[in-house]
Design a protein around this motif. Structure first.
Motif, mmCIF file in Angstrom:
data_model
loop_
_atom_site.group_PDB
_atom_site.id
_atom_site.type_symbol
_atom_site.label_atom_id
_atom_site.label_comp_id
_atom_site.label_asym_id
_atom_site.label_seq_id
_atom_site.Cartn_x
_atom_site.Cartn_y
_atom_site.Cartn_z
ATOM 1 N N ARG A 67 0.852 -1.158 0.081
ATOM 2 C CA ARG A 67 0.156 0.078 0.065
ATOM 3 C C ARG A 67 0.999 1.130 0.099
ATOM 4 O O ARG A 67 1.824 1.122 0.465
ATOM 5 C CB ARG A 67 -0.994 -0.108 1.287
ATOM 6 N N PHE A 68 0.290 2.044 -0.410
ATOM 7 C CA PHE A 68 1.004 3.657 -0.493
ATOM 8 C C PHE A 68 0.438 4.173 0.767
ATOM 9 O O PHE A 68 -0.788 4.455 0.855
ATOM 10 C CB PHE A 68 0.707 4.357 -1.771
ATOM 11 N N LEU A 69 1.391 5.030 1.644
ATOM 12 C CA LEU A 69 0.800 5.787 2.709
ATOM 13 C C LEU A 69 1.872 6.917 2.536
ATOM 14 O O LEU A 69 2.989 6.835 2.184
ATOM 15 C CB LEU A 69 1.388 5.078 4.110
ATOM 16 N N SER A 70 1.096 8.124 3.312
ATOM 17 C CA SER A 70 1.911 9.420 3.478
ATOM 18 C C SER A 70 2.999 9.055 4.738
ATOM 19 O O SER A 70 3.006 8.260 5.438
ATOM 20 C CB SER A 70 0.954 10.390 3.847
ATOM 21 N N MET A 71 3.931 10.051 4.316
ATOM 22 C CA MET A 71 4.928 9.832 5.445
ATOM 23 C C MET A 71 4.467 10.162 6.915
ATOM 24 O O MET A 71 5.100 9.355 7.873
ATOM 25 C CB MET A 71 6.298 10.895 5.118
ATOM 26 N N PRO A 72 3.695 11.099 7.096
ATOM 27 C CA PRO A 72 3.217 11.161 8.305
ATOM 28 C C PRO A 72 2.391 9.954 8.887
ATOM 29 O O PRO A 72 2.543 9.595 10.125
ATOM 30 C CB PRO A 72 2.197 12.326 8.171
ATOM 31 N N GLU A 73 1.736 9.260 8.001
ATOM 32 C CA GLU A 73 0.991 8.012 8.533
ATOM 33 C C GLU A 73 2.244 6.835 8.871
ATOM 34 O O GLU A 73 2.106 6.398 9.868
ATOM 35 C CB GLU A 73 0.080 7.409 7.243
ATOM 36 N N ILE A 74 3.121 7.113 7.946
ATOM 37 C CA ILE A 74 4.268 5.793 8.309
ATOM 38 C C ILE A 74 4.840 6.235 9.488
ATOM 39 O O ILE A 74 5.264 5.384 10.581
ATOM 40 C CB ILE A 74 5.515 6.010 7.266
ATOM 41 N N ASP A 75 5.158 7.426 9.962
ATOM 42 C CA ASP A 75 5.505 7.883 11.311
ATOM 43 C C ASP A 75 4.829 7.435 12.241
ATOM 44 O O ASP A 75 5.217 7.104 13.254
ATOM 45 C CB ASP A 75 5.907 9.661 11.331
ATOM 46 N N TYR A 76 3.469 7.707 12.341
ATOM 47 C CA TYR A 76 2.513 7.222 13.115
ATOM 48 C C TYR A 76 2.638 5.929 13.542
ATOM 49 O O TYR A 76 2.797 5.242 14.728
ATOM 50 C CB TYR A 76 1.338 7.802 12.816
ATOM 51 N N LEU A 77 2.640 5.057 12.420
ATOM 52 C CA LEU A 77 2.820 3.382 12.505
ATOM 53 C C LEU A 77 4.048 3.035 13.012
ATOM 54 O O LEU A 77 4.189 2.221 14.067
ATOM 55 C CB LEU A 77 2.592 2.887 11.249
ATOM 56 N N LEU A 78 5.243 3.780 12.842
ATOM 57 C CA LEU A 78 6.531 3.362 13.366
ATOM 58 C C LEU A 78 6.427 3.722 15.111
ATOM 59 O O LEU A 78 6.975 2.885 15.761
ATOM 60 C CB LEU A 78 7.569 4.159 12.900
ATOM 61 N N ASP A 79 5.789 4.721 15.364
ATOM 62 C CA ASP A 79 5.635 5.307 16.889
ATOM 63 C C ASP A 79 5.042 4.270 17.447
ATOM 64 O O ASP A 79 5.111 3.882 18.663
ATOM 65 C CB ASP A 79 5.265 6.903 16.901
ATOM 66 N N PHE A 133 7.417 -3.556 11.689
ATOM 67 C CA PHE A 133 8.331 -3.102 10.478
ATOM 68 C C PHE A 133 9.455 -3.805 10.385
ATOM 69 O O PHE A 133 10.032 -4.214 11.686
ATOM 70 C CB PHE A 133 8.577 -1.652 10.572
ATOM 71 N N THR A 134 10.327 -4.052 9.556
ATOM 72 C CA THR A 134 11.654 -4.735 9.392
ATOM 73 C C THR A 134 12.742 -3.818 10.240
ATOM 74 O O THR A 134 12.669 -2.709 10.254
ATOM 75 C CB THR A 134 12.242 -5.008 7.959
ATOM 76 N N SER A 135 13.600 -4.629 10.612
ATOM 77 C CA SER A 135 14.916 -3.686 11.301
ATOM 78 C C SER A 135 15.362 -2.846 10.404
ATOM 79 O O SER A 135 15.821 -1.774 10.817
ATOM 80 C CB SER A 135 15.615 -5.033 11.757
ATOM 81 N N TRP A 136 15.649 -3.095 9.202
ATOM 82 C CA TRP A 136 16.286 -2.234 8.177
ATOM 83 C C TRP A 136 15.333 -1.257 7.964
ATOM 84 O O TRP A 136 16.029 -0.052 7.625
ATOM 85 C CB TRP A 136 16.793 -3.023 7.053
ATOM 86 N N PHE A 137 14.107 -1.215 7.670
ATOM 87 C CA PHE A 137 13.318 -0.167 7.532
ATOM 88 C C PHE A 137 13.277 0.859 8.765
ATOM 89 O O PHE A 137 13.436 2.167 8.415
ATOM 90 C CB PHE A 137 11.579 -0.379 7.446
ATOM 91 N N HIS A 138 13.492 0.315 9.811
ATOM 92 C CA HIS A 138 13.682 1.389 11.038
ATOM 93 C C HIS A 138 15.142 2.251 10.803
ATOM 94 O O HIS A 138 15.011 3.503 11.253
ATOM 95 C CB HIS A 138 13.920 0.642 12.307
ATOM 96 N N LEU A 139 15.899 1.845 10.373
ATOM 97 C CA LEU A 139 17.228 2.157 9.858
ATOM 98 C C LEU A 139 17.145 3.165 8.529
ATOM 99 O O LEU A 139 17.622 4.436 8.794
ATOM 100 C CB LEU A 139 18.513 1.293 9.752
#
Length: 182
Positions: free
Chosen positions: A138-150, A156-162
């Motif tokens: 899926r396509f997500l906005s960066m604010p949506e991704i930031d929220y999910l990471l928080d 999420f994969t370890s390399w995505f966090h980096l």
């Protein structure tokens, strides 16, 4: 005879020092060449891929559009285009951005130790994901991704966090480049 894919073993400067069967390299935790592709659409949303559940590590986790390893004798960019077609049924212009090294030890005893080349592409058409590689995308906005990471970092994969924060920093400091349309 079953073919087992090989990865390119490298030193700390990304110079090839040999090749090894992929699973053995992960069992032994040896540094090898890899790539991570990030794709943005016309709305500046990022394509995320959920890895197939049966993957031998990080199955079911969300990550960038496509990640893999070049085969022995294959250039990173050529491998990146090959894997985009194989995993997502797409291809697009890719810009190499930066590289980084990371090492992650998984609960199953495997170790991902990669010299990872990060590439950026732009694509807004239909996707045709290979169910053997991709559970969802899926396509997500960066604010949506930031929220999910928080709120759900474990998804999420370890390399995505980096790589994701490095990509955001890169995008915030670069002059936009015109890329050819699909």
């Amino acid at each position: 005879m079953i073919y087992l894919p090989h990865v390119i073993l490298v030193d700390e400067q990304d110079r090839q020092i040999g090749t090894m069967e992929k699973l053995e390299a992960h069992q032994r935790g040896l540094l090898h060449r890899a790539f991570s592709i990030f794709i943005l659409n016309e709305h500046h949303e990022m394509l995320l891929q959920q890895r197939a559940l049966h993957k031998y590590h990080s199955g079911g986790l969300w990550t960038n559009a496509c990640c893999s390893h070049p085969l022995p004798g294959e250039a990173v960019e050529a491998a990146a285009h090959r894997r985009l077609v194989e995993e997502l049924g797409i291809d697009c212009y890719l810009t190499p951005l930066f590289s980084f090294q990371y090492r992650t030890v998984f609960d199953n005893g495997l170790t991902e130790h990669e010299f990872d080349h990060v590439l950026l592409g732009h694509y807004s058409g239909p996707l045709q994901p290979d169910a053997g590689e991709v559970a969802d995308c899926r396509f997500l906005s960066m604010p949506e991704i930031d929220y999910l990471l928080d709120t759900m970092p474990q998804t999420f994969t370890s390399w995505f966090h980096l790589a994701y924060p490095m990509l955001k920093s890169y995008l915030n400091t670069q002059i936009p480049v015109q890329v050819p349309s699909n």
